[in-house]
Design a protein around this motif. Structure first.
Motif, PDB file in Angstrom:
ATOM      1  N   LEU A  52       0.437   6.444   8.358  1.00  0.00           N
ATOM      2  CA  LEU A  52       1.634   5.623   8.553  1.00  0.00           C
ATOM      3  C   LEU A  52       1.838   5.315  10.038  1.00  0.00           C
ATOM      4  O   LEU A  52       2.164   4.184  10.413  1.00  0.00           O
ATOM      5  CB  LEU A  52       2.857   6.352   7.988  1.00  0.00           C
ATOM      6  N   ALA A  53       1.616   6.315  10.894  1.00  0.00           N
ATOM      7  CA  ALA A  53       1.758   6.091  12.338  1.00  0.00           C
ATOM      8  C   ALA A  53       0.749   5.055  12.823  1.00  0.00           C
ATOM      9  O   ALA A  53       1.079   4.182  13.637  1.00  0.00           O
ATOM     10  CB  ALA A  53       1.573   7.408  13.087  1.00  0.00           C
ATOM     11  N   ARG A  54      -0.478   5.127  12.336  1.00  0.00           N
ATOM     12  CA  ARG A  54      -1.494   4.146  12.754  1.00  0.00           C
ATOM     13  C   ARG A  54      -1.146   2.749  12.259  1.00  0.00           C
ATOM     14  O   ARG A  54      -1.331   1.761  12.982  1.00  0.00           O
ATOM     15  CB  ARG A  54      -2.862   4.588  12.238  1.00  0.00           C
ATOM     16  N   VAL A  95       3.992  -1.177   3.330  1.00  0.00           N
ATOM     17  CA  VAL A  95       3.225  -1.317   2.089  1.00  0.00           C
ATOM     18  C   VAL A  95       2.328  -0.082   1.956  1.00  0.00           C
ATOM     19  O   VAL A  95       1.360   0.065   2.708  1.00  0.00           O
ATOM     20  CB  VAL A  95       2.379  -2.606   2.080  1.00  0.00           C
ATOM     21  N   ALA A  96       2.667   0.797   1.019  1.00  0.00           N
ATOM     22  CA  ALA A  96       1.861   1.992   0.746  1.00  0.00           C
ATOM     23  C   ALA A  96       0.969   1.684  -0.446  1.00  0.00           C
ATOM     24  O   ALA A  96       1.343   1.898  -1.604  1.00  0.00           O
ATOM     25  CB  ALA A  96       2.753   3.198   0.471  1.00  0.00           C
ATOM     26  N   ASP A  97      -0.199   1.155  -0.152  1.00  0.00           N
ATOM     27  CA  ASP A  97      -1.143   0.761  -1.205  1.00  0.00           C
ATOM     28  C   ASP A  97      -1.812   2.011  -1.780  1.00  0.00           C
ATOM     29  O   ASP A  97      -2.081   2.975  -1.070  1.00  0.00           O
ATOM     30  CB  ASP A  97      -2.187  -0.199  -0.620  1.00  0.00           C
ATOM     31  N   GLN A  98      -2.057   1.979  -3.110  1.00  0.00           N
ATOM     32  CA  GLN A  98      -2.691   3.099  -3.814  1.00  0.00           C
ATOM     33  C   GLN A  98      -1.930   4.406  -3.527  1.00  0.00           C
ATOM     34  O   GLN A  98      -2.485   5.397  -3.067  1.00  0.00           O
ATOM     35  CB  GLN A  98      -4.166   3.206  -3.436  1.00  0.00           C
ATOM     36  N   PHE A  99      -0.660   4.362  -3.839  1.00  0.00           N
ATOM     37  CA  PHE A  99       0.231   5.493  -3.596  1.00  0.00           C
ATOM     38  C   PHE A  99      -0.234   6.752  -4.324  1.00  0.00           C
ATOM     39  O   PHE A  99       0.078   7.871  -3.900  1.00  0.00           O
ATOM     40  CB  PHE A  99       1.641   5.100  -4.050  1.00  0.00           C
ATOM     41  N   GLU A 100      -1.020   6.575  -5.404  1.00  0.00           N
ATOM     42  CA  GLU A 100      -1.461   7.755  -6.166  1.00  0.00           C
ATOM     43  C   GLU A 100      -2.397   8.654  -5.367  1.00  0.00           C
ATOM     44  O   GLU A 100      -2.674   9.785  -5.781  1.00  0.00           O
ATOM     45  CB  GLU A 100      -2.151   7.323  -7.459  1.00  0.00           C
ATOM     46  N   GLU A 101      -2.866   8.174  -4.209  1.00  0.00           N
ATOM     47  CA  GLU A 101      -3.689   9.043  -3.364  1.00  0.00           C
ATOM     48  C   GLU A 101      -2.927  10.291  -2.928  1.00  0.00           C
ATOM     49  O   GLU A 101      -3.545  11.305  -2.610  1.00  0.00           O
ATOM     50  CB  GLU A 101      -4.173   8.270  -2.138  1.00  0.00           C
ATOM     51  N   LEU A 102      -1.601  10.235  -2.920  1.00  0.00           N
ATOM     52  CA  LEU A 102      -0.818  11.436  -2.604  1.00  0.00           C
ATOM     53  C   LEU A 102      -1.137  12.567  -3.563  1.00  0.00           C
ATOM     54  O   LEU A 102      -1.060  13.742  -3.208  1.00  0.00           O
ATOM     55  CB  LEU A 102       0.677  11.127  -2.687  1.00  0.00           C
ATOM     56  N   THR A 127       2.091   0.483  -4.346  1.00  0.00           N
ATOM     57  CA  THR A 127       1.336   0.184  -5.559  1.00  0.00           C
ATOM     58  C   THR A 127       0.772   1.490  -6.091  1.00  0.00           C
ATOM     59  O   THR A 127       0.346   2.350  -5.327  1.00  0.00           O
ATOM     60  CB  THR A 127       0.184  -0.800  -5.288  1.00  0.00           C
ATOM     61  N   MET A 128       0.783   1.628  -7.424  1.00  0.00           N
ATOM     62  CA  MET A 128       0.377   2.911  -7.998  1.00  0.00           C
ATOM     63  C   MET A 128      -0.141   2.703  -9.420  1.00  0.00           C
ATOM     64  O   MET A 128       0.381   1.875 -10.179  1.00  0.00           O
ATOM     65  CB  MET A 128       1.561   3.888  -8.007  1.00  0.00           C
ATOM     66  N   ARG A 129      -1.168   3.465  -9.771  1.00  0.00           N
ATOM     67  CA  ARG A 129      -1.656   3.465 -11.150  1.00  0.00           C
ATOM     68  C   ARG A 129      -0.607   4.091 -12.058  1.00  0.00           C
ATOM     69  O   ARG A 129      -0.014   5.118 -11.738  1.00  0.00           O
ATOM     70  CB  ARG A 129      -2.970   4.238 -11.254  1.00  0.00           C
ATOM     71  N   SER A 130      -0.390   3.475 -13.219  1.00  0.00           N
ATOM     72  CA  SER A 130       0.668   3.925 -14.119  1.00  0.00           C
ATOM     73  C   SER A 130       0.415   5.317 -14.675  1.00  0.00           C
ATOM     74  O   SER A 130       1.364   6.018 -15.038  1.00  0.00           O
ATOM     75  CB  SER A 130       0.817   2.923 -15.267  1.00  0.00           C
ATOM     76  N   ASP A 131      -0.841   5.759 -14.757  1.00  0.00           N
ATOM     77  CA  ASP A 131      -1.102   7.086 -15.310  1.00  0.00           C
ATOM     78  C   ASP A 131      -0.721   8.198 -14.335  1.00  0.00           C
ATOM     79  O   ASP A 131      -0.864   9.378 -14.658  1.00  0.00           O
ATOM     80  CB  ASP A 131      -2.567   7.230 -15.735  1.00  0.00           C
ATOM     81  N   TYR A 132      -0.234   7.851 -13.143  1.00  0.00           N
ATOM     82  CA  TYR A 132       0.247   8.862 -12.201  1.00  0.00           C
ATOM     83  C   TYR A 132       1.778   8.877 -12.114  1.00  0.00           C
ATOM     84  O   TYR A 132       2.331   9.589 -11.262  1.00  0.00           O
ATOM     85  CB  TYR A 132      -0.321   8.600 -10.807  1.00  0.00           C
TER      86      TYR A 132
END
Length: 914
Positions: A102-104, A156-163, A216-221
């Protein structure tokens, strides 16, 4: 349609491949993004009301594409009510370092970052420290940048499921024991802090900068979001579930980009593609990849057949044979990936590629495919390869037209670069990768069991492994050659596991050696017993022979002692009895000797049988292993041969009947889409946007009447747009200038009567009259946020007005003659004015101070306009030239010459390039 007509619609220079393949659509590809009509508007409405938008959908449903190519262009165009068009957009992925990433993202040059790399590195560290100080770290960062109220910050936090899915890989690279636990705790804290920053930022509507959040996030997460406080509630309020595309929308996604790219797709191929996609939303990225490959094959085959010099009407018609030649949707991706795999220079690089893809993919506990992003430096450790070797593999799989690996081609790779596969569909459709993923899953499962058993053994709760467990484990170690960096991804205690495996192997060898020693001792003991029995038999035989000799001597004395027969009857009988006894003993001894010899022979024979059986078993096992290996190689060779035969058959299929023309259908679809958008804009009273969509369907010069698609609805709407709805009366002099507010609801007019009037567009009613100029008002212009209006006058001044109250905010004085044109920069901080005094002046809007005077024109400046990025200013003059100026320095960049008379107006294209 003739080639000339096609070229009029899409010139040859525009014939590029319009399909992105597996990767999502990018911001500058919005003109290629079809099939999602109306969805961007719904995203805007939800984002405006909640400031926190969660775009949710299944894998391959197009979440990232909708945000990048749909939502972001709409924001920059100012389509979100009340927000204006001044946006700073930070795009990031959480990865294994959400706060650092996020900082970058916040310190990219397009957001808050300086252009100098060294300064940006320092600012990134400062920003990350600010983010870690508390839940308001994101708000404080925006405040430090002194964002004006007219600007907006979008995260914009793309592919939020990476958390959730990168957490495991992050912890796996930590050290074992206490250090691993500490690392896992730190990672958990970072994830919670990241979520809290986003939630707090969107809640500060009236207390700080204008901050919006899109993820953005996959619904299965979705269920995993319950790990964080307040996140489920925020997602419930701002969730947008990507709807499934209808058959008609998928048709638009196929034919629309092809039309923009300057080609057409035959109806039978369109129908085949629609049937192959079916109702499976996961097939959308596969469809895009197949279209990309089909396009490339079509262009390449046309060039081979005749080159560009002999192009015909069919040179840009894509048909079924092109689609089948690339393997169709079933095999296109797998064949393309294999093509890249075999393009690697040698077996060493192919082995590195296998390990790289195994490191980037995983099967989760629920058997779903999981992408595992890994830094380049970590890949070197896991794969045990040099950085140049891995970079060679990455470049091969991410080159233009492939995009199997991320980051995209052109991005410089460093040790900290996060490497990832572009889409999960690659794991489900590349047959080779499916085998690798399964192999990696089996390998990880075996290692986890080995590490767990080793830990139990150390606690004296388990035994060393025996033959059944040990054999596959030793084979696994030999084939996979695991290392500590690989092992940390799945379980700690790698060295303990190897020690346990070595101890199990040694125990197995010791047991085998002990059994062999026992067998040798048993054989020696049996041999000794046989030898003892044989010696006893020989002793008994010797004794019997001596008794027999004694008996013969007695027989020889019998004749001499015949006279003594009567007296010696008893002795004779005794001798005879002794003879019989001795004979019987001799026979018995002989039988015992024979039995001993037979026993010895049987023992030796059994030992020989045992040795032979063991050798045969070893030979059979070795032969079975060899046959299995040969069978596997034969199977692989057979599969490869089948693929090659299939490819050859596809390539050798003859051309079918004459290609049908369907460009008219594609243009009709585009026409219908533009009409729907035009009516929607008209209903919302956004007449400028409605006119843009009408203009898009206006035929090019020289287009035959039969190819003019405009129908009754086009002319009816055009008439609605151009018929006089109302006449706005009130000015006492000529009206020199008009300007719509960014939301399209208010119209400003400047007049020769020295006033500016504000009109309500819907009703035509006069809202305000702005008085203060001592001469004609020649130019009016709204600021990007719609709160301020600038007016240039013949009285040599520029005035800034508060739109809400009509109050004069400041008068800008400095020009020596009439001011002909005024224009705000995209960020609303700077105002440009062009004058009869041959100069352009730049003013600081906040203070009203003159920043710089641009001199160079030889006659009056009639028009000024900023580029979309605000870095360049264009000015048109009566000296017949257009000049481009560097806004930061005030330096003249270039003079555009060619007009034969005064230049009355200048304007930039939306991308700032023209």
């Amino acid at each position: 349609m003739s080639k000339q007509t096609l070229d009029a619609v899409a010139p040859p220079a525009a014939r590029f491949n319009p399909f992105p393949g597996l990767r999502p659509f990018k911001f500058d590809e919005s003109h290629l993004f079809f099939g999602r009509d109306g969805q961007s508007e719904r995203l805007l409405a939800k984002l405006a009301s909640t400031r926190f938008l969660a775009v949710v959908g299944t894998s391959g449903s197009g979440k990232s594409s909708l945000v990048h190519a749909g939502l972001l262009p709409a924001l920059y165009s100012g389509f979100m009510p009340g927000a204006g068009s001044a946006w700073r957009i930070a795009i990031m992925r959480p990865g294994n370092d959400p706060l650092g990433n996020l900082a970058r993202a916040l310190n990219e040059p397009a957001v808050f970052g300086p252009a100098d790399d060294t300064a940006r590195a320092l600012q990134i560290n400062f920003t990350e420290a600010t983010l870690r100080r508390g839940s308001l770290g994101l708000v404080e960062t925006a405040r430090h940048q002194q964002m004006p109220p007219t600007e907006n910050l979008l995260i914009v936090a793309d592919q939020f499921e990476e958390l959730f899915r990168v957490e495991q890989s992050t912890q796996s690279f930590a050290s074992s024991g206490t250090q691993a636990g500490a690392h896992a705790g730190e990672q958990e804290n970072d994830r919670a802090a990241f979520v809290k920053l986003l939630l707090e930022a969107r809640q500060r509507r009236d207390e700080g900068p204008n901050i919006y959040v899109v993820l953005t996030m996959r619904s299965d997460y979705l269920g995993d979001c319950a790990q964080f406080w307040d996140l489920p509630e925020a997602i419930n309020d701002g969730q947008y579930l990507i709807p499934r595309l209808t058959r008609a929308q998928i048709r638009d996604a196929i034919t629309g980009p092809a039309f923009v790219g300057g080609a057409e797709i035959t109806p039978r191929l369109v129908n085949r593609l629609l049937n192959d996609v079916g109702d499976n939303p996961d097939q959308l990225p596969i469809l895009q990849h197949a279209l990309m490959r089909t396009w490339d094959h079509c262009q390449a085959s046309r060039q081979r057949d005749g080159g560009t010099a002999g192009q015909t009407d069919n040179d840009h018609v894509i048909d079924l044979e092109d689609y089948e030649a690339i393997g169709g949707m079933t095999n296109a991706l797998s064949l393309h990936a294999d093509e890249a795999f075999y393009e690697l220079p040698d077996e060493r690089h192919r082995k590195v590629a296998e390990k790289v893809f195994k490191a980037l993919t995983e099967k989760g506990p629920d058997n779903r495919e999981i992408r595992r992003p890994v830094t380049l430096g970590a890949l070197c450790d896991v794969v045990e390869a040099t950085e140049p070797e891995i970079v060679r593999v990455i470049e091969t799989f991410r080159q233009e037209g492939r995009s199997f690996l991320m980051p995209p081609v052109g991005t410089t790779l460093t040790t900290e670069s996060l490497i990832d596969i572009s889409h999960e569909s690659l794991m489900r459709n590349w047959q080779r990768l499916k085998l690798w993923v399964q192999s990696e899953a089996d390998s990880a499962q075996l290692y986890r069991r080995l590490a767990e058993t080793a830990q139990l053994y150390a606690a004296k709760k388990a035994e060393l492994w025996g033959r059944l467990d040990l054999k596959p484990a030793l084979k696994w170690r030999k084939n996979t050659e695991p290392n500590p960096f690989w092992a940390k991804r799945y379980a700690p205690g790698f060295q303990n596991a190897l020690n346990f495996l070595a101890a199990s192997k040694q125990k197995r060898l010791d047991d085998i050696a002990q059994r062999r020693t026992q067998r040798r001792e048993d054989a020696a003991r049996t041999k000794r017993e046989l030898e003892s029995a044989q010696a006893l038999a020989e002793e008994q035989q010797k004794r019997a022979e001596e008794q027999a000799n004694s008996a013969r001597k007695l027989r020889r004395l019998a004749g001499a002692a015949i006279l003594l027969a009567l007296l010696a009857v008893a002795a004779a009988w005794a001798a005879f009895s002794s003879y019989r006894t001795a004979e019987a003993q001799r026979v018995s001894a002989e039988e015992q000797r024979k039995r001993a010899q037979e026993s010895e022979g049987k023992a030796l024979l059994q030992e020989g049988y045992a040795i032979t059986a063991r050798n045969e078993a070893l030979a059979a096992a070795k032969d079975a292993e060899e046959k299995k290996r040969l069978a596997e190689e034969a199977k692989e060779a057979e599969e490869l041969q089948k693929k090659l035969v299939a490819e050859q058959n596809l390539l050798l299929q003859g051309k079918e009947s004459e290609l049908q023309k369907s460009l008219g259908d594609s243009r009709s679809l585009l026409y219908v889409s533009n009409q729907l958008l035009a009516w929607n804009a008209f209903d919302q009273k956004n007449y400028l946007r409605a006119q843009d969509f009408l203009d898009a369907s206006f035929p090019a010069p020289g287009t035959p009447a039969k190819n003019d698609l405009r129908s009754f609805d086009w002319f009816y709407l055009w008439r609605q747009m151009h018929d006089e709805k109302q006449t706005l009366k009130g000015h006492a002099g000529f009206v020199y200038s008009l300007s719509y507010s960014p939301d399209g609801r208010t119209l400003a007019s400047g007049s020769g009567d020295g006033t500016v009037k504000l009109w309500d567009v819907a009703s035509g009613a006069e809202k305000l009259t702005l008085k203060g100029h001592a001469g004609s008002v020649v130019s009016v212009s709204y600021s990007p946020d719609g709160r301020t209006l600038a007016s240039g006058s013949a009285d040599k001044t520029v005035k800034l007005w508060d739109v809400a109250s009509g109050a004069e905010k400041v008068t800008l004085r400095g020009h020596a003659l009439s001011v002909w044109s005024v224009s705000f920069s995209p960020d609303g901080r700077t105002l440009a004015s062009g004058s009869d005094d041959n100069t352009v002046k730049l003013w600081d809007v906040a203070s009203g101070a003159e920043k710089v005077t641009l001199k160079g024109h030889a006659d009056r400046v009639l028009s000024v306009s900023f580029s979309p990025d605000g870095r360049t200013l264009a000015s048109g003059s009566s000296d017949k030239t257009v000049k481009l100026w560097d806004v930061a320095s005030g330096a003249e960049k270039v003079t555009l010459k060619g007009h034969a008379d005064s230049v009355l107006s200048v304007s930039f294209s939306p991308d700032g390039r023209t």
